[in-house]
Scaffold this motif. Structure first.
Motif, short mmCIF file in Angstrom:
data_model
loop_
_atom_site.label_atom_id
_atom_site.label_comp_id
_atom_site.label_asym_id
_atom_site.label_seq_id
_atom_site.Cartn_x
_atom_site.Cartn_y
_atom_site.Cartn_z
N ALA A 6 0.84 -1.21 0.00
CA ALA A 6 0.00 0.00 0.00
C ALA A 6 0.87 1.25 0.00
CB ALA A 6 -0.93 -0.01 1.22
N GLY A 7 1.99 1.19 0.74
CA GLY A 7 2.91 2.32 0.74
C GLY A 7 3.57 2.56 -0.60
N VAL A 8 3.88 1.46 -1.32
CA VAL A 8 4.48 1.59 -2.66
C VAL A 8 3.42 2.07 -3.66
CG1 VAL A 8 5.56 0.34 -4.56
CG2 VAL A 8 6.24 -0.14 -2.21
N GLY A 9 2.20 1.56 -3.54
CA GLY A 9 1.14 1.92 -4.47
C GLY A 9 0.83 3.39 -4.49
N ILE A 10 1.00 4.06 -3.35
CA ILE A 10 0.69 5.49 -3.30
C ILE A 10 1.68 6.31 -4.11
CG2 ILE A 10 2.04 6.22 -1.29
CD1 ILE A 10 -1.68 7.02 -1.88
N TYR A 11 2.86 5.72 -4.41
CA TYR A 11 3.83 6.42 -5.25
C TYR A 11 3.26 6.70 -6.63
CZ TYR A 11 7.84 6.16 -2.11
OH TYR A 11 8.70 6.34 -1.06
N GLY A 12 2.35 5.83 -7.09
CA GLY A 12 1.72 6.09 -8.38
C GLY A 12 0.98 7.41 -8.40
N VAL A 13 0.26 7.70 -7.31
CA VAL A 13 -0.47 8.96 -7.20
C VAL A 13 0.49 10.13 -7.06
CG1 VAL A 13 -2.11 10.25 -5.77
CG2 VAL A 13 -2.47 7.81 -6.19
N VAL A 14 1.49 9.97 -6.21
CA VAL A 14 2.45 11.05 -5.98
C VAL A 14 3.22 11.39 -7.26
CG1 VAL A 14 4.49 11.74 -4.67
CG2 VAL A 14 2.68 10.43 -3.56
N LEU A 15 3.71 10.37 -7.94
CA LEU A 15 4.48 10.61 -9.17
C LEU A 15 3.61 11.16 -10.29
CD1 LEU A 15 6.76 7.43 -9.21
CD2 LEU A 15 7.42 9.77 -8.63
N ALA A 16 2.34 10.74 -10.32
CA ALA A 16 1.42 11.28 -11.33
C ALA A 16 1.25 12.78 -11.13
CB ALA A 16 0.07 10.57 -11.25
N GLY A 17 1.10 13.20 -9.88
CA GLY A 17 0.95 14.62 -9.60
C GLY A 17 2.18 15.41 -9.95
N TRP A 18 3.36 14.85 -9.63
CA TRP A 18 4.60 15.59 -9.89
C TRP A 18 4.93 15.64 -11.38
CZ3 TRP A 18 9.12 13.61 -12.03
CH2 TRP A 18 10.20 14.49 -12.05
N SER A 19 4.73 14.51 -12.07
CA SER A 19 5.19 14.42 -13.46
C SER A 19 4.29 15.15 -14.44
CB SER A 19 5.28 12.94 -13.88
OG SER A 19 3.99 12.35 -13.89
N SER A 20 3.09 15.56 -14.02
CA SER A 20 2.15 16.20 -14.95
C SER A 20 2.58 17.60 -15.36
CB SER A 20 0.75 16.25 -14.33
OG SER A 20 0.24 14.96 -14.15
N GLY A 21 3.47 18.20 -14.58
CA GLY A 21 3.92 19.55 -14.93
C GLY A 21 2.83 20.58 -14.82
N SER A 22 1.92 20.38 -13.86
CA SER A 22 0.79 21.27 -13.70
C SER A 22 0.54 21.48 -12.21
CB SER A 22 -0.45 20.67 -14.37
OG SER A 22 -1.55 21.52 -14.25
N THR A 23 -0.09 22.59 -11.87
CA THR A 23 -0.25 22.96 -10.45
C THR A 23 -1.25 22.08 -9.72
OG1 THR A 23 0.22 25.24 -11.07
CG2 THR A 23 -0.72 24.87 -8.88
N TYR A 24 -2.44 21.91 -10.27
CA TYR A 24 -3.47 21.14 -9.58
C TYR A 24 -3.06 19.69 -9.33
CZ TYR A 24 -6.84 24.97 -10.01
OH TYR A 24 -7.49 26.17 -9.90
N PRO A 25 -2.50 18.98 -10.32
CA PRO A 25 -2.04 17.62 -10.04
C PRO A 25 -0.97 17.56 -8.96
CG PRO A 25 -2.22 17.96 -12.40
CD PRO A 25 -2.42 19.30 -11.76
#
Length: 353
Positions: free
Chosen positions: A154-173
């Protein structure tokens, strides 16, 4: 991570308790490698079919709650609506923002969609069954620290959400990803602490032994407060209403997956629903006896309905009770404010647990 490293120390004394001797562990001695592969495929198909059904189920139930029909065009009672949505996601144009990190932007949904399957490998779906001439537990594997594996995944799976937000290059994500990080840290602690009582009560962290320890009564009865805390934290862990603050359509326009579309978005969608099944399966295993029949039915004909493939029926029924709970919450409650959510976790759930 501090919670994961502290848990073995907390239960080290409990692991020597008589309960760990009295509660037998699942026996995989008659399970060849090829049969493990077959069971892995069965779990994969079980989760995919369940996901297809629960998306339809959620729309129909919320439709009834809001006095509207829900999906009723594609197939009888709208049962094929989820397949139509999947085809739509496959055929849509796959757009990626210019400022996005190409590799991480694609990696994030893959992490989310794959990690959620791993946790189900230690869930006992039923007792010992006959499968292709072999007597084997309807469980892929079991380890002495099986429940810690679920928390780690579960701790590793949350990296998907975190990396998605960072990699989008946008403020809201990015804001959605940061919210998800804080959410994970806060509610993983309370979730881990609520399970410590189960470990000490069963004298083991093996899922099969925890199920065996509930032969007389389910843990939800003596450990009712831990059960309550776990149910609250599992809603927070899966980003579901009223705790879907990492998405927050009202203020973040979709949060961490704002810039995602096509199959990348579909993988996030798949991951969210399978995560719901994972935490529901963990709650069933830890507190509701896993594949054990309800007490009244279990006493019929010397436990006839508590053996073999019957366990899969009871396990699935308990799983769907939790899924209805998820849907009922979404159709009933508004989203809480972020500061209220964090205050509830840090100032009430963790100290009380």
């Amino acid at each position: 991570m501090s919670t994961l490293t502290a848990l073995p120390e907390l239960v080290s004394v409990a692991s020597l308790a008589p309960a760990s001797v009295d509660n037998p562990k699942a026996d995989f001695s008659d399970t060849p490698f090829w049969l493990s592969v077959v069971k892995a495929l069965m779990i994969f198909v079980y989760l995919l079919l369940s996901t297809l059904l629960v998306i339809w189920f959620e729309r129909r139930v919320i439709g009834r709650m809001q006095q509207r029909p829900g999906p009723n065009r594609n197939g009888p009672f709208g049962l094929l609506q989820t397949l139509a949505d999947g085809m739509k996601a496959m055929l849509k144009e796959d757009v990626r923002p210019k400022a996005a990190d190409v590799f991480v932007f694609t990696l994030a949904p893959i992490i989310t969609a794959t990690m959620c399957f791993v946790s189900f490998s230690i869930m006992p779906l039923a007792g010992e069954v006959s499968l292709f001439g072999h007597q084997t537990p309807l469980q892929l594997t079991d380890t002495p620290v099986a429940v810690l594996l679920v928390l780690a995944v579960a701790g590793v799976g949350i990296y998907g959400v975190v990396l998605a937000g960072w990699s989008s290059g946008s403020t809201y994500p990015l804001m959605g990803g940061l919210r998800a990080t804080a959410q994970m840290i806060s509610y993983e602690i309370a979730m881990g602490l609520s399970l410590v009582a189960v470990f000490m009560y069963a004298g083991s962290m093996s899922t099969s032994q925890i199920v065996s320890a509930q032969a007389n009564w389910w843990n939800a009865i003596p450990l009712f407060f831990s059960f309550f805390v776990f149910v609250v934290t599992m809603v927070g862990e899966t980003n579901r209403l009223p705790f879907d603050l990492a998405e927050g359509e009202g203020e973040l326009t979709g949060g961490f997956h704002t810039e995602y579309g096509s199959m990348r978005f579909a993988m996030f969608f798949l991951g969210e629903y399978i995560n719901m099944f994972t935490v529901a399966a963990l709650a069933t295993t830890m507190f509701l006896g896993g594949p054990a029949a309800p007490p009244g039915i279990a006493a019929i004909n010397d436990g006839m309905f508590n053996q073999g493939w019957w366990g899969l029926l009871w396990f699935t029924a308990k799983l769907w009770l939790f899924m209805f709970f998820f849907v009922w919450l979404r159709g009933s409650l508004p989203r809480v404010r972020y500061d209220q959510f964090m205050r509830f976790g840090w100032k009430f759930l963790i100290p009380a647990t």
